[in-house]
Write an enzyme that holds these catalytic residues in place. Sequence first.
Site, mmCIF file in Angstrom:
data_model
loop_
_atom_site.group_PDB
_atom_site.id
_atom_site.type_symbol
_atom_site.label_atom_id
_atom_site.label_comp_id
_atom_site.label_asym_id
_atom_site.label_seq_id
_atom_site.Cartn_x
_atom_site.Cartn_y
_atom_site.Cartn_z
ATOM 1 N N GLY A 1 0.774 -1.228 0.000
ATOM 2 C CA GLY A 1 0.000 0.000 0.000
ATOM 3 C C GLY A 1 0.804 1.276 0.000
ATOM 4 N N SER A 2 0.147 2.326 0.439
ATOM 5 C CA SER A 2 0.618 3.705 0.343
ATOM 6 C C SER A 2 1.838 3.997 1.208
ATOM 7 C CB SER A 2 -0.516 4.641 0.771
ATOM 8 O OG SER A 2 -0.053 5.962 0.890
#
Length: 144
Positions: free
Chosen positions: A64-65
């Site tokens: 993810g981010s």
Amino acid sequence: MIPIKFKGRTISRGCAEGEVLISRDPISFLGSVDPRTGIVVEEKHSLAGKSIKGKVLVFPHGKGSTVGSYVMYQLKKNEAAPAAIINLETEPIVAVGAIISEIPLVDMLEKDPYEFLKDGDTVLVNGSEGYIELLKQGEGQAKK
């Protein structure tokens, strides 16, 4: 037989001891973990509803981010972070998060942690010297 040591690669220095919590699923700290409580809120995650607070969190790698690094820092500030982390192979998001949050992190152990660790075991993670030590076996089942 206990304690048992396994060498690994230091990602984030420091030492911590705690109860093992294992996931075979990667973790995205942004959106998957409540930064106020440390509870996994991603519904389909194997740790959904469980708290990572104070645990030795074992998971393969992050996902993810890049904001996930700052969520880890927020977890630490809120006293909801894991005591330590063990990864199969750490990627940059989790590495940065552990370093800025001062969470000991070791990866690339000489033996697959899923083969010898189980939920409830007590482990020492020595990120400064690059090893983990199984101190006490818990009552849980190995996650194979």
